[in-house]
Write a protein that holds these residues in place. Structure first.
Motif, PDB file in Angstrom:
ATOM      1  N   ASP A 142      -6.797  -7.596   5.526  1.00 33.36           N
ATOM      2  CA  ASP A 142      -5.731  -6.710   6.314  1.00 33.36           C
ATOM      3  C   ASP A 142      -4.455  -7.387   6.790  1.00 33.36           C
ATOM      4  O   ASP A 142      -4.456  -8.417   7.586  1.00 33.36           O
ATOM      5  CB  ASP A 142      -6.646  -6.302   7.513  1.00 33.36           C
ATOM      6  CG  ASP A 142      -6.044  -5.145   8.303  1.00 33.36           C
ATOM      7  OD1 ASP A 142      -4.724  -4.864   7.899  1.00 33.36           O
ATOM      8  OD2 ASP A 142      -6.306  -4.683   9.357  1.00 33.36           O
TER       9      ASP A 142
ATOM     10  N   SER B 209      -4.817  -0.919   1.426  1.00 30.14           N
ATOM     11  CA  SER B 209      -5.911  -0.167   2.266  1.00 30.14           C
ATOM     12  C   SER B 209      -6.633   0.171   1.296  1.00 30.14           C
ATOM     13  O   SER B 209      -7.929   0.321   1.414  1.00 30.14           O
ATOM     14  CB  SER B 209      -5.358   1.147   2.877  1.00 30.14           C
ATOM     15  OG  SER B 209      -4.744   2.053   2.150  1.00 30.14           O
TER      16      SER B 209
ATOM     17  N   LEU C 250      -9.344  -2.386   1.068  1.00 30.52           N
ATOM     18  CA  LEU C 250      -9.957  -2.738   2.268  1.00 30.52           C
ATOM     19  C   LEU C 250     -10.911  -1.673   2.775  1.00 30.52           C
ATOM     20  O   LEU C 250     -11.949  -1.748   3.170  1.00 30.52           O
ATOM     21  CB  LEU C 250      -8.776  -2.812   3.458  1.00 30.52           C
ATOM     22  CG  LEU C 250      -9.230  -3.312   4.876  1.00 30.52           C
ATOM     23  CD1 LEU C 250     -10.041  -4.671   4.753  1.00 30.52           C
ATOM     24  CD2 LEU C 250      -8.043  -3.587   5.669  1.00 30.52           C
ATOM     25  N   HIS C 251     -10.424  -0.255   2.342  1.00 28.42           N
ATOM     26  CA  HIS C 251     -11.263   0.977   2.735  1.00 28.42           C
ATOM     27  C   HIS C 251     -11.877   1.957   1.889  1.00 28.42           C
ATOM     28  O   HIS C 251     -12.832   2.505   2.090  1.00 28.42           O
ATOM     29  CB  HIS C 251     -10.157   1.885   3.721  1.00 28.42           C
ATOM     30  CG  HIS C 251      -9.663   0.975   4.993  1.00 28.42           C
ATOM     31  ND1 HIS C 251     -10.510   0.622   5.824  1.00 28.42           N
ATOM     32  CD2 HIS C 251      -8.424   0.519   4.997  1.00 28.42           C
ATOM     33  CE1 HIS C 251      -9.566  -0.064   6.860  1.00 28.42           C
ATOM     34  NE2 HIS C 251      -8.337   0.127   6.291  1.00 28.42           N
ATOM     35  N   GLU C 252     -11.337   1.746   0.498  1.00 28.55           N
ATOM     36  CA  GLU C 252     -11.860   2.611  -0.425  1.00 28.55           C
ATOM     37  C   GLU C 252     -12.825   2.146  -1.407  1.00 28.55           C
ATOM     38  O   GLU C 252     -13.430   2.982  -1.923  1.00 28.55           O
ATOM     39  CB  GLU C 252     -10.680   3.364  -1.261  1.00 28.55           C
ATOM     40  CG  GLU C 252      -9.839   4.151  -0.223  1.00 28.55           C
ATOM     41  CD  GLU C 252      -8.696   4.759  -1.003  1.00 28.55           C
ATOM     42  OE1 GLU C 252      -8.603   4.764  -2.211  1.00 28.55           O
ATOM     43  OE2 GLU C 252      -7.545   4.820  -0.394  1.00 28.55           O
TER      44      GLU C 252
END
Length: 115
Positions: A88, A100, A103-105
């Motif tokens: 991040d 992202s 990091l998120h998907e």
């Protein structure tokens, strides 16, 4: 002959081995021995090339991505430069690992295990 980033023709290999013999080098292998060693190394450490048939009927070849990754991860000169975890970095993106998506998907089962 199997040397890193070098490709020798049969004649070049003959010349190289002849030069070793002429200079009284001990235990100079034969061309056949060198070729057998190369085949063994390619089979045990090499990267497979996979043939595909294109939609329009043409053939194309690709190297095995999984085998390339295995060799790169095992290479002590390359491994420190590979990143397998997301980072991040806030609004300052300079690497794909900072986006992202990483990091998120990405699903946890698709990521590298943390040791």
């Amino acid at each position: 002959m199997h040397l890193l980033r070098s490709v020798f023709s049969r004649r070049q290999l003959d010349l190289f081995l002849w030069l070793l013999r002429v200079n009284d080098t001990d235990s100079v292998p034969s061309v056949k021995t060198m070729n057998n060693l190369d085949k063994f190394l390619q089979k045990s450490c090499g990267i497979n090339t996979i043939e595909y048939d294109g939609v329009l009927g043409h053939k194309y070849f690709v190297n095995s991505l999984s085998q390339i990754l295995v060799q790169e991860m095992a290479n002590p000169e390359v491994r420190p430069h590979l990143w397998t975890y997301p980072e991040d970095a806030g609004p300052n993106l300079s690497e794909a690992r900072q986006a992202s998506r990483w990091l998120h998907e990405i699903r946890p089962e698709d990521t590298t295990p943390i040791i």
